[in-house]
Every structure is written in structure tokens, then in C-alpha cells.
Design a protein around this motif. Structure first.
Motif, PDB file in Angstrom:
ATOM      1  N   THR A  87       0.856  -1.195   0.000  1.00  0.00           N
ATOM      2  CA  THR A  87       0.000   0.000   0.000  1.00  0.00           C
ATOM      3  C   THR A  87       0.883   1.233   0.000  1.00  0.00           C
ATOM      4  OG1 THR A  87      -0.155   0.086   2.421  1.00  0.00           O
ATOM      5  CG2 THR A  87      -1.864  -1.144   1.255  1.00  0.00           C
ATOM      6  N   PHE A  88       0.373   2.325  -0.568  1.00  0.00           N
ATOM      7  CA  PHE A  88       1.134   3.568  -0.672  1.00  0.00           C
ATOM      8  C   PHE A  88       0.301   4.727  -0.142  1.00  0.00           C
ATOM      9  CE2 PHE A  88       2.255   7.440  -3.028  1.00  0.00           C
ATOM     10  CZ  PHE A  88       3.610   7.529  -2.755  1.00  0.00           C
ATOM     11  N   ASN A  89       0.895   5.551   0.740  1.00  0.00           N
ATOM     12  CA  ASN A  89       0.279   6.798   1.196  1.00  0.00           C
ATOM     13  C   ASN A  89      -1.073   6.563   1.880  1.00  0.00           C
ATOM     14  OD1 ASN A  89       0.474   9.618   1.480  1.00  0.00           O
ATOM     15  ND2 ASN A  89      -0.691   9.999  -0.390  1.00  0.00           N
ATOM     16  N   SER A  90      -1.141   5.576   2.756  1.00  0.00           N
ATOM     17  CA  SER A  90      -2.401   5.227   3.426  1.00  0.00           C
ATOM     18  C   SER A  90      -2.608   6.094   4.669  1.00  0.00           C
ATOM     19  CB  SER A  90      -2.394   3.757   3.839  1.00  0.00           C
ATOM     20  OG  SER A  90      -2.345   2.923   2.704  1.00  0.00           O
ATOM     21  N   ILE A  91      -3.822   6.589   4.840  1.00  0.00           N
ATOM     22  CA  ILE A  91      -4.176   7.388   6.024  1.00  0.00           C
ATOM     23  C   ILE A  91      -5.538   6.960   6.557  1.00  0.00           C
ATOM     24  CG2 ILE A  91      -2.751   9.451   5.661  1.00  0.00           C
ATOM     25  CD1 ILE A  91      -5.127  10.700   4.169  1.00  0.00           C
ATOM     26  N   PRO A  92      -5.733   5.688   6.899  1.00  0.00           N
ATOM     27  CA  PRO A  92      -7.057   5.230   7.340  1.00  0.00           C
ATOM     28  C   PRO A  92      -7.531   5.916   8.610  1.00  0.00           C
ATOM     29  CG  PRO A  92      -5.374   3.574   7.798  1.00  0.00           C
ATOM     30  CD  PRO A  92      -4.733   4.600   6.920  1.00  0.00           C
ATOM     31  N   TYR A  93      -6.621   6.356   9.452  1.00  0.00           N
ATOM     32  CA  TYR A  93      -6.986   6.995  10.725  1.00  0.00           C
ATOM     33  C   TYR A  93      -7.516   8.412  10.536  1.00  0.00           C
ATOM     34  CZ  TYR A  93      -2.038   6.555   9.615  1.00  0.00           C
ATOM     35  OH  TYR A  93      -0.854   6.395   8.939  1.00  0.00           O
ATOM     36  N   PHE A  94      -7.330   9.000   9.364  1.00  0.00           N
ATOM     37  CA  PHE A  94      -7.868  10.334   9.085  1.00  0.00           C
ATOM     38  C   PHE A  94      -9.113  10.283   8.214  1.00  0.00           C
ATOM     39  CE2 PHE A  94      -3.131  11.716   9.122  1.00  0.00           C
ATOM     40  CZ  PHE A  94      -3.111  11.657  10.501  1.00  0.00           C
ATOM     41  N   ASP A  95      -9.543   9.085   7.846  1.00  0.00           N
ATOM     42  CA  ASP A  95     -10.651   8.924   6.901  1.00  0.00           C
ATOM     43  C   ASP A  95     -11.994   8.997   7.619  1.00  0.00           C
ATOM     44  OD1 ASP A  95     -12.020   8.535   4.567  1.00  0.00           O
ATOM     45  OD2 ASP A  95     -11.706   6.364   4.497  1.00  0.00           O
ATOM     46  N   LYS A  96     -12.226  10.143   8.252  1.00  0.00           N
ATOM     47  CA  LYS A  96     -13.486  10.414   8.935  1.00  0.00           C
ATOM     48  C   LYS A  96     -13.865  11.865   8.684  1.00  0.00           C
ATOM     49  CE  LYS A  96     -12.701   7.093  12.688  1.00  0.00           C
ATOM     50  NZ  LYS A  96     -12.647   6.917  14.166  1.00  0.00           N
ATOM     51  N   ALA A  97     -15.168  12.140   8.694  1.00  0.00           N
ATOM     52  CA  ALA A  97     -15.633  13.486   8.367  1.00  0.00           C
ATOM     53  C   ALA A  97     -15.071  14.534   9.317  1.00  0.00           C
ATOM     54  CB  ALA A  97     -17.158  13.523   8.395  1.00  0.00           C
ATOM     55  N   ASP A  98     -14.871  14.163  10.590  1.00  0.00           N
ATOM     56  CA  ASP A  98     -14.398  15.145  11.566  1.00  0.00           C
ATOM     57  C   ASP A  98     -12.873  15.181  11.671  1.00  0.00           C
ATOM     58  OD1 ASP A  98     -14.109  12.671  12.738  1.00  0.00           O
ATOM     59  OD2 ASP A  98     -14.896  13.266  14.698  1.00  0.00           O
ATOM     60  N   ARG A  99     -12.165  14.516  10.774  1.00  0.00           N
ATOM     61  CA  ARG A  99     -10.706  14.513  10.805  1.00  0.00           C
ATOM     62  C   ARG A  99     -10.083  15.019   9.516  1.00  0.00           C
ATOM     63  NH1 ARG A  99      -9.034   8.839  13.978  1.00  0.00           N
ATOM     64  NH2 ARG A  99     -10.007   9.408  15.973  1.00  0.00           N
ATOM     65  N   GLN A 100     -10.833  15.711   8.703  1.00  0.00           N
ATOM     66  CA  GLN A 100     -10.292  16.186   7.432  1.00  0.00           C
ATOM     67  C   GLN A 100      -9.161  17.192   7.626  1.00  0.00           C
ATOM     68  OE1 GLN A 100     -11.408  14.814   4.282  1.00  0.00           O
ATOM     69  NE2 GLN A 100     -11.972  13.443   5.956  1.00  0.00           N
ATOM     70  N   ASN A 101      -9.161  17.903   8.760  1.00  0.00           N
ATOM     71  CA  ASN A 101      -8.108  18.880   9.016  1.00  0.00           C
ATOM     72  C   ASN A 101      -6.765  18.215   9.311  1.00  0.00           C
ATOM     73  OD1 ASN A 101      -9.367  18.040  11.570  1.00  0.00           O
ATOM     74  ND2 ASN A 101      -7.933  19.459  12.538  1.00  0.00           N
ATOM     75  N   PHE A 102      -6.779  16.894   9.549  1.00  0.00           N
ATOM     76  CA  PHE A 102      -5.534  16.170   9.796  1.00  0.00           C
ATOM     77  C   PHE A 102      -4.809  15.794   8.506  1.00  0.00           C
ATOM     78  CE2 PHE A 102      -7.754  15.493  13.837  1.00  0.00           C
ATOM     79  CZ  PHE A 102      -6.739  15.707  14.746  1.00  0.00           C
TER      80      PHE A 102
END
Length: 222
Positions: free
Chosen positions: A203-218
Motif C-alpha cells: 500500500t502507498f500513502n495510506s491514512i485510514p486513521y484520518f478517513d473520517k468526516a471530523d478529521r479532514q483537518n488532519f
């Protein structure tokens, strides 16, 4: 097969006198990565970092989130290239690039794209810490070091190194490093499986922990 989670550092201090420090958001990003690992019972047999402050601060934030404690091993092959020195090494014929880099953050990345290409083509005439070939070699050395380990490895590095490892692994042309580098999110991970004879990107450039509506600023890049 052994497994590598190669993580980019959290958001650093772009525009500050010292870029090599995590911002408050960068620390929070690292903690969320740690919570993600802990929530999936992902533990590591080896932890590696570069020698930069932002690498150490990121792994400390990850451990804060995962309630883990480990002593990371430093490897200079995981250090980012010195983009400030690359700009400083430009001659007068590239004065406009230097000016562009001092404008907005968007303009800086436009200028960086061009400077990286000049670096790859050995067209930066002033003194610089390392050539493109030397950078590629130390990244390859870091990958070889990792390939000699067993189990599950966490390595915290920077976008340029992560892009170069992906490019080397895939056998892509050197120019592929530039678009790969510029799209890597802070605290994203690339996942690899490897043994002594092979090294594979999963996998490349994965950010599953930011994949929430309230975490877009991350979701950041600097």
C-alpha cells in the motif's frame, strides 16, 4: 515474509525558523497513528527513525497513542534531503525560482518540483550536501538494512525518502520520485512485505486513521 510500515513524520513547522519540529497538529497526527496500531494489535519487533527531530517526535507521539515503549534505532538513510541547501545552491540563472519559493506554500512546492529535477540532472552548480546519486545510494542502504531484519518493522522517515524507496522498489524512472514525493501525506504509511531476496510494495500513502468526516483537518502535506 517480514512486514514494514514506513511512516512519514507528522506536520512540521513550515515557514518557521526551524522546520524540523512537529506542530501541535503533527503531534496529534502521530498519536492517532499510534491509536490505530493499538486498536488493531499491531506491535513492532523493530523501530527505526532518521536522525531528525521530527522523526523522533513523531515516533514518540505514536508511542503516546499506542501506550507502547521502545527504543528506536537511528539510520541516517531515512533522513530527508536538504531542500534548503538545494535552493541555496542555485545559481543566478535560477534567481526566479528562489523568489518563487518565498511566496505562498503552493508556490514553494511549484519551485521545489523544478529544483528536484535540476538536482536529478546534476544542474545545481553551488555547493550542496549530497548529489542525487548519493541520496539514492543512502536510501538504498536504508532499504537494505531493513531487508536484513525480521518480523514487523516500524520506520519513521520523510516524504522524499519514502518516494525514493517506492521508486526503487517499483523500478520506476528517477523522475517518478517528484510526483510521489509531493503527494505523500503527513503520517501516512507505505506498507511493504519483504524477505532477504525480495521487497514488495503493498500500500502507498495510506491514512485510514484520518478517513473520517471530523478529521479532514488532519490531512496535511508539509
Amino acid at each position: 515474509m517480514a512486514e514494514l510500515y514506513l511512516v512519514r513524520h507528522g506536520q512540521a513547522s513550515f515557514g518557521a525558523d526551524n522546520y524540523d519540529q512537529l506542530s501541535l497538529l503533527g503531534q496529534q497526527q502521530g498519536q492517532l497513528v499510534g491509536e490505530y496500531f493499538a486498536g488493531r494489535n499491531i506491535a513492532f519487533d523493530h523501530v527505526l527513525i532518521g536522525t531528525m527531530n521530527r522523526h523522533r517526535q513523531t515516533v514518540e507521539a505514536i508511542f503516546d497513542g499506542s501506550n507502547d515503549v521502545a527504543k528506536p534505532t537511528e539510520h541516517r538513510g531515512l533522513n530527508e534531503y536538504d531542500f534548503v541547501a538545494l535552493f541555496d545552491g542555485l545559481g543566478d540563472e535560477h534567481h526566479e525560482l528562489k523568489l518563487l519559493a518565498k511566496e505562498s506554500k503552493k508556490d514553494f512546492y511549484k519551485a521545489l518540483r523544478q529544483v528536484l529535477l535540476l538536482w536529478m540532472e546534476d544542474r545545481i552548480e553551488g555547493p550542496i550536501p549530497e548529489t542525487w546519486s548519493q541520496f539514492q545510494q543512502r536510501v538504498a542502504d536504508a532499504r537494505s538494512y531493513i531487508q536484513g531484519l525480521k518480523g514487523r518493522i516500524l520506520a519513521v522517515s520523510s516524504g522524499g525518502v519514502m518516494a525514493a524507496i517506492a521508486q526503487q522498489t517499483l523500478g520506476a524512472p528517477r523522475e517518478a520520485v517528484i510526483p510521489l514525493n509531493l503527494q505523500i501525506n503527513n503520517c501516512s504509511f507505505c506498507r511493504y512485505f519483504f524477505n532477504a531476496d525480495s521487497f514488495h510494495l503493498a500500500t502507498f500513502n495510506s491514512i485510514p486513521y484520518f478517513d473520517k468526516a471530523d478529521r479532514q483537518n488532519f490531512i496535511t502535506y508539509g
